[in-house]
Scaffold this motif. Structure first.
Motif, PDB file in Angstrom:
ATOM      1  N   UNK A 174       0.821  -1.214   0.000  1.00 17.23           N
ATOM      2  CA  UNK A 174       0.000   0.000   0.000  1.00 17.23           C
ATOM      3  C   UNK A 174       0.857   1.267   0.000  1.00 17.23           C
ATOM      4  N   UNK A 175       1.929   1.260   0.773  1.00 14.64           N
ATOM      5  CA  UNK A 175       2.738   2.472   0.911  1.00 14.64           C
ATOM      6  C   UNK A 175       3.526   2.830  -0.343  1.00 14.64           C
ATOM      7  N   UNK A 176       3.730   1.854  -1.221  1.00 11.19           N
ATOM      8  CA  UNK A 176       4.468   2.145  -2.445  1.00 11.19           C
ATOM      9  C   UNK A 176       3.532   2.296  -3.641  1.00 11.19           C
ATOM     10  N   UNK A 177       2.240   2.430  -3.369  1.00 11.66           N
ATOM     11  CA  UNK A 177       1.277   2.767  -4.401  1.00 11.66           C
ATOM     12  C   UNK A 177       0.741   1.601  -5.213  1.00 11.66           C
ATOM     13  N   UNK A 178       1.033   0.388  -4.821  1.00  9.34           N
ATOM     14  CA  UNK A 178       0.503  -0.758  -5.551  1.00  9.34           C
ATOM     15  C   UNK A 178      -0.855  -1.155  -4.978  1.00  9.34           C
ATOM     16  N   UNK A 179      -1.703  -1.649  -5.846  1.00  8.67           N
ATOM     17  CA  UNK A 179      -3.004  -2.132  -5.408  1.00  8.67           C
ATOM     18  C   UNK A 179      -2.986  -3.652  -5.540  1.00  8.67           C
ATOM     19  N   UNK A 180      -2.861  -4.298  -4.408  1.00  8.61           N
ATOM     20  CA  UNK A 180      -2.851  -5.753  -4.344  1.00  8.61           C
ATOM     21  C   UNK A 180      -4.013  -6.207  -3.476  1.00  8.61           C
ATOM     22  N   UNK A 181      -4.424  -7.454  -3.625  1.00 15.17           N
ATOM     23  CA  UNK A 181      -5.542  -7.916  -2.803  1.00 15.17           C
ATOM     24  C   UNK A 181      -5.184  -7.952  -1.319  1.00 15.17           C
ATOM     25  N   UNK A 182      -6.152  -7.650  -0.496  1.00 14.63           N
ATOM     26  CA  UNK A 182      -5.981  -7.798   0.948  1.00 14.63           C
ATOM     27  C   UNK A 182      -5.861  -9.293   1.222  1.00 14.63           C
ATOM     28  N   UNK A 183      -4.998  -9.654   2.173  1.00 15.47           N
ATOM     29  CA  UNK A 183      -4.746 -11.068   2.449  1.00 15.47           C
ATOM     30  C   UNK A 183      -4.789 -11.354   3.942  1.00 15.47           C
ATOM     31  N   UNK A 184      -5.282 -12.535   4.251  1.00 10.48           N
ATOM     32  CA  UNK A 184      -5.226 -13.031   5.616  1.00 10.48           C
ATOM     33  C   UNK A 184      -6.501 -12.850   6.411  1.00 10.48           C
TER      34      UNK A 184
END
Length: 176
Positions: free
Chosen positions: A120-130
């Motif tokens: 999140x802090x580097x501007x990528x949008x990845x799925x939330x996990x866990x």
């Protein structure tokens, strides 16, 4: 790598190394090690972001049966979606990642009974996990997060990875 700060609703708990064992013990009261997959997010190509694969490798050394994200086989931004597909649907996921945070929080951990938001802090949008998450504050947040991660002391990251793995083993009642 995510930026973590304690949320206003108290959903994320800030703790030192001593509190991690209790966090894992809470999970152990609900789930056996055979029902849990540790998803250790990060890359071995950046000292600050190597916490995930270092932790994953240590968890395997303790004998945890289901670990994704190790030094030989990292789980990073490039393969996260594919690696998530490896997790059995019935498993409970504990997501572990490095993060940047306030200077006063460096060396602390944020745990939560909710998903982690990697990169999140580097501007990528990845799925939330866990289902559960643990974010280790490896360095202070600043204007250049990539540079910060590259210059984070490896000794600190290795120590934090060892602490997480040892706390997980103690919390789940696993000894070497």
């Amino acid at each position: 790598m995510a930026i973590r700060e304690q949320g206003p609703g108290g959903q994320k708990r800030k703790m030192d190394a001593g509190g991690l064992t209790a966090f894992f013990r809470e999970i152990r009261e609900l789930h056996t090690p055979d029902e849990v997959t540790f998803l250790c997010v990060g890359t071995d190509r950046s000292t600050g972001d190597s916490l995930g694969p270092l932790t994953g490798s240590r968890l395997l050394e303790y004998g945890f049966p289901h670990v994704i994200g190790t030094l030989p086989s990292p789980c990073d931004a490039n393969n996260l979606t594919n690696r998530i597909d490896e997790i059995p649907l019935e498993h409970v996921v504990i997501a572990i990642d490095a993060c940047l945070g306030p200077y006063a929080a460096v060396g602390c951990y944020f745990v939560s009974m909710e998903p982690l938001h990697p990169a999140k802090s580097v501007g990528l949008v990845l799925p939330a996990v866990g289902h559960y998450s643990l974010a280790a504050v490896v360095d202070a947040n600043g204007p250049k997060p990539y540079r910060t991660l590259q210059t984070t002391p490896l000794h600190r990251v290795m120590g934090m990875a060892g602490t997480i793995a040892a706390a997980a083993a103690a919390g789940f009642g696993i000894s070497r």
